[in-house]
Design a protein around this motif. Structure first.
Motif, PDB file in Angstrom:
ATOM      1  N   GLN A 112       0.847  -1.197   0.000  1.00 30.00           N
ATOM      2  CA  GLN A 112       0.000   0.000   0.000  1.00 30.00           C
ATOM      3  C   GLN A 112       0.878   1.240   0.000  1.00 30.00           C
ATOM      4  O   GLN A 112       2.025   1.214   0.430  1.00 30.00           O
ATOM      5  CB  GLN A 112      -0.946   0.005   1.194  1.00 30.00           C
ATOM      6  CG  GLN A 112      -0.313   0.029   2.560  1.00 30.00           C
ATOM      7  CD  GLN A 112      -1.342  -0.120   3.667  1.00 30.00           C
ATOM      8  OE1 GLN A 112      -2.249  -0.960   3.598  1.00 30.00           O
ATOM      9  NE2 GLN A 112      -1.225   0.700   4.706  1.00 30.00           N
ATOM     10  N   ASP A 113       0.328   2.314  -0.534  1.00 33.39           N
ATOM     11  CA  ASP A 113       1.022   3.601  -0.577  1.00 33.39           C
ATOM     12  C   ASP A 113       0.641   4.406   0.647  1.00 33.39           C
ATOM     13  O   ASP A 113      -0.532   4.769   0.831  1.00 33.39           O
ATOM     14  CB  ASP A 113       0.661   4.373  -1.854  1.00 33.39           C
ATOM     15  CG  ASP A 113       1.320   3.784  -3.083  1.00 33.39           C
ATOM     16  OD1 ASP A 113       2.314   3.062  -2.935  1.00 33.39           O
ATOM     17  OD2 ASP A 113       0.839   4.053  -4.198  1.00 33.39           O
ATOM     18  N   GLU A 114       1.637   4.663   1.488  1.00 35.69           N
ATOM     19  CA  GLU A 114       1.408   5.379   2.734  1.00 35.69           C
ATOM     20  C   GLU A 114       1.525   6.888   2.550  1.00 35.69           C
ATOM     21  O   GLU A 114       2.312   7.365   1.728  1.00 35.69           O
ATOM     22  CB  GLU A 114       2.420   4.931   3.796  1.00 35.69           C
ATOM     23  CG  GLU A 114       2.423   3.451   4.097  1.00 35.69           C
ATOM     24  CD  GLU A 114       1.243   3.001   4.943  1.00 35.69           C
ATOM     25  OE1 GLU A 114       0.357   3.833   5.245  1.00 35.69           O
ATOM     26  OE2 GLU A 114       1.217   1.819   5.321  1.00 35.69           O
ATOM     27  N   MET A 115       0.745   7.610   3.336  1.00 36.05           N
ATOM     28  CA  MET A 115       0.908   9.056   3.450  1.00 36.05           C
ATOM     29  C   MET A 115       1.819   9.298   4.653  1.00 36.05           C
ATOM     30  O   MET A 115       1.433   9.041   5.800  1.00 36.05           O
ATOM     31  CB  MET A 115      -0.442   9.750   3.654  1.00 36.05           C
ATOM     32  CG  MET A 115      -1.236   9.915   2.384  1.00 36.05           C
ATOM     33  SD  MET A 115      -0.461  11.137   1.284  1.00 36.05           S
ATOM     34  CE  MET A 115      -1.651  11.139  -0.060  1.00 36.05           C
ATOM     35  N   VAL A 116       3.034   9.745   4.387  1.00 27.53           N
ATOM     36  CA  VAL A 116       4.051   9.879   5.428  1.00 27.53           C
ATOM     37  C   VAL A 116       4.313  11.351   5.720  1.00 27.53           C
ATOM     38  O   VAL A 116       4.459  12.168   4.804  1.00 27.53           O
ATOM     39  CB  VAL A 116       5.377   9.213   4.995  1.00 27.53           C
ATOM     40  CG1 VAL A 116       6.368   9.198   6.150  1.00 27.53           C
ATOM     41  CG2 VAL A 116       5.133   7.795   4.498  1.00 27.53           C
ATOM     42  N   PHE A 199       8.919   9.397  11.732  1.00 29.43           N
ATOM     43  CA  PHE A 199       7.840   9.650  10.783  1.00 29.43           C
ATOM     44  C   PHE A 199       6.486   9.210  11.333  1.00 29.43           C
ATOM     45  O   PHE A 199       6.389   8.379  12.236  1.00 29.43           O
ATOM     46  CB  PHE A 199       8.109   8.907   9.467  1.00 29.43           C
ATOM     47  CG  PHE A 199       9.361   9.346   8.772  1.00 29.43           C
ATOM     48  CD1 PHE A 199       9.424  10.569   8.118  1.00 29.43           C
ATOM     49  CD2 PHE A 199      10.494   8.536   8.775  1.00 29.43           C
ATOM     50  CE1 PHE A 199      10.585  10.975   7.472  1.00 29.43           C
ATOM     51  CE2 PHE A 199      11.653   8.937   8.138  1.00 29.43           C
ATOM     52  CZ  PHE A 199      11.700  10.161   7.483  1.00 29.43           C
ATOM     53  N   HIS A 200       5.459   9.797  10.743  1.00 29.50           N
ATOM     54  CA  HIS A 200       4.073   9.451  11.086  1.00 29.50           C
ATOM     55  C   HIS A 200       3.370   8.903   9.851  1.00 29.50           C
ATOM     56  O   HIS A 200       3.461   9.495   8.767  1.00 29.50           O
ATOM     57  CB  HIS A 200       3.335  10.702  11.587  1.00 29.50           C
ATOM     58  CG  HIS A 200       1.856  10.497  11.747  1.00 29.50           C
ATOM     59  ND1 HIS A 200       1.311   9.861  12.834  1.00 29.50           N
ATOM     60  CD2 HIS A 200       0.808  10.830  10.928  1.00 29.50           C
ATOM     61  CE1 HIS A 200      -0.009   9.815  12.703  1.00 29.50           C
ATOM     62  NE2 HIS A 200      -0.339  10.392  11.561  1.00 29.50           N
ATOM     63  N   LEU A 201       2.676   7.770  10.024  1.00 26.69           N
ATOM     64  CA  LEU A 201       1.872   7.214   8.941  1.00 26.69           C
ATOM     65  C   LEU A 201       0.405   7.535   9.198  1.00 26.69           C
ATOM     66  O   LEU A 201      -0.116   7.275  10.288  1.00 26.69           O
ATOM     67  CB  LEU A 201       2.046   5.695   8.846  1.00 26.69           C
ATOM     68  CG  LEU A 201       3.429   5.141   8.521  1.00 26.69           C
ATOM     69  CD1 LEU A 201       3.352   3.629   8.347  1.00 26.69           C
ATOM     70  CD2 LEU A 201       3.992   5.784   7.270  1.00 26.69           C
ATOM     71  N   SER A 202      -0.238   8.073   8.190  1.00 22.48           N
ATOM     72  CA  SER A 202      -1.670   8.340   8.308  1.00 22.48           C
ATOM     73  C   SER A 202      -2.418   7.025   8.516  1.00 22.48           C
ATOM     74  O   SER A 202      -2.047   5.983   7.961  1.00 22.48           O
ATOM     75  CB  SER A 202      -2.173   9.040   7.049  1.00 22.48           C
ATOM     76  OG  SER A 202      -3.590   9.125   7.055  1.00 22.48           O
ATOM     77  N   LYS A 203      -3.486   7.064   9.307  1.00 21.39           N
ATOM     78  CA  LYS A 203      -4.295   5.868   9.520  1.00 21.39           C
ATOM     79  C   LYS A 203      -4.878   5.374   8.197  1.00 21.39           C
ATOM     80  O   LYS A 203      -5.062   4.171   8.003  1.00 21.39           O
ATOM     81  CB  LYS A 203      -5.410   6.159  10.528  1.00 21.39           C
ATOM     82  CG  LYS A 203      -4.905   6.431  11.934  1.00 21.39           C
ATOM     83  CD  LYS A 203      -6.042   6.759  12.876  1.00 21.39           C
ATOM     84  CE  LYS A 203      -5.519   7.075  14.284  1.00 21.39           C
ATOM     85  NZ  LYS A 203      -6.627   7.452  15.199  1.00 21.39           N
ATOM     86  N   GLN A 204      -5.186   6.305   7.313  1.00 23.70           N
ATOM     87  CA  GLN A 204      -5.706   5.937   5.994  1.00 23.70           C
ATOM     88  C   GLN A 204      -4.608   6.091   4.955  1.00 23.70           C
ATOM     89  O   GLN A 204      -4.067   7.179   4.780  1.00 23.70           O
ATOM     90  CB  GLN A 204      -6.900   6.823   5.612  1.00 23.70           C
ATOM     91  CG  GLN A 204      -7.456   6.523   4.222  1.00 23.70           C
ATOM     92  CD  GLN A 204      -8.644   7.388   3.862  1.00 23.70           C
ATOM     93  OE1 GLN A 204      -9.431   7.751   4.723  1.00 23.70           O
ATOM     94  NE2 GLN A 204      -8.790   7.729   2.585  1.00 23.70           N
TER      95      GLN A 204
END
Length: 246
Positions: A112-116, A199-204
């Motif tokens: 999956q492509d993460e929003m970082v 870093f932070h990964l968005s839940k979605q």
């Protein structure tokens, strides 16, 4: 008489070797990023291990992973010149949602492509509109559905770079607010660079998908030879051990 016997012996051995010679099949890949291709020069990475895995299973074919840039792959596909199989791709990316233009294997790798973003300035992605006013990091030449429309309208500013590691570097340098990075690459780099808690990964995520093997219709016999091997990947401890390496 002795010379005649040696002649027949040599001839027999040559014919026997030819009978058991495997047919070479190219496995093309265009994702020049870890864990899929860690080193093109040294043939290291999950995509190279995939071909070696098939080679151990098959008595008929020798599979070889070959890196090919995305633009060249598109030309090969559009011109009907794809003479091997394509690894790590999805039907939607090649306008084959109904899976009729090409042959498609079972899932090889779920990704999956993460929003970082940075942990100190986290961004939660809830859809393209949640990026309005943000500076986005992306890979040059990559399309990001929904987001590209906002870039065109000027509501999102996009800075491109050559790869996903470079996106994370832009985040660290404060040049972008958020970046799109595949989970596979993110997890690999997190351990390699010791970037935990940064870093932070968005839940979605931005997207999730299966990475599969695609083959042109003319390679049906070869495809049908390896399709059962791919279907069995989730239950094969050897393949799971390969995944654990990355």
């Amino acid at each position: 008489m002795k010379c005649l016997f040696l002649f027949f012996l040599i001839t027999f051995n040559i014919c026997n070797a030819q009978a058991y010679e495997k047919t070479l099949v190219s496995i093309y890949a265009y994702h020049l990023k870890p864990p899929f291709i860690v080193s093109e020069e040294n043939h290291q990475g999950l995509y190279y291990d995939f071909s070696e895995y098939l080679n151990e299973k098959s008595q008929q074919y020798t599979f070889k992973t070959v890196f090919v840039p995305r633009k060249r792959v598109e030309l090969m596909v559009d011109n009907g010149q794809l003479d091997g199989m394509l690894l790590g791709v999805n039907p939607i990316w090649f306008r084959d949602k109904q899976e009729k233009r090409f042959l498609w294997s079972a899932n090889i790798y779920h990704d999956q492509d993460e929003m970082v973003s940075l942990s100190k300035t986290p961004t939660e992605y809830t859809g393209p509109a949640s990026l309005k006013g943000k500076v986005l990091g992306g890979v040059r030449g990559f399309s990001y559905f929904g987001v590209d429309d906002l870039v065109k309208s000027g509501e999102v500013e996009r800075h491109d770079t050559i790869g996903e590691r470079e996106i994370l570097m832009m985040l660290l340098a404060g040049r972008v607010d958020v970046g799109i990075v595949s989970r596979s690459t993110y997890q690999y780099l997190l351990r390699k660079e010791n970037w935990q808690n940064i870093f932070h990964l968005s839940k979605q995520p931005h997207d999730n998908y299966q990475r599969r093997l695609m083959a042109p219709l003319q390679l049906k016999s070869i495809f049908e030879h390896i399709a059962p091997m791919i279907e069995n990947l989730p239950d094969d401890p050897k393949w799971q051990a390969i995944l654990d390496k990355y």
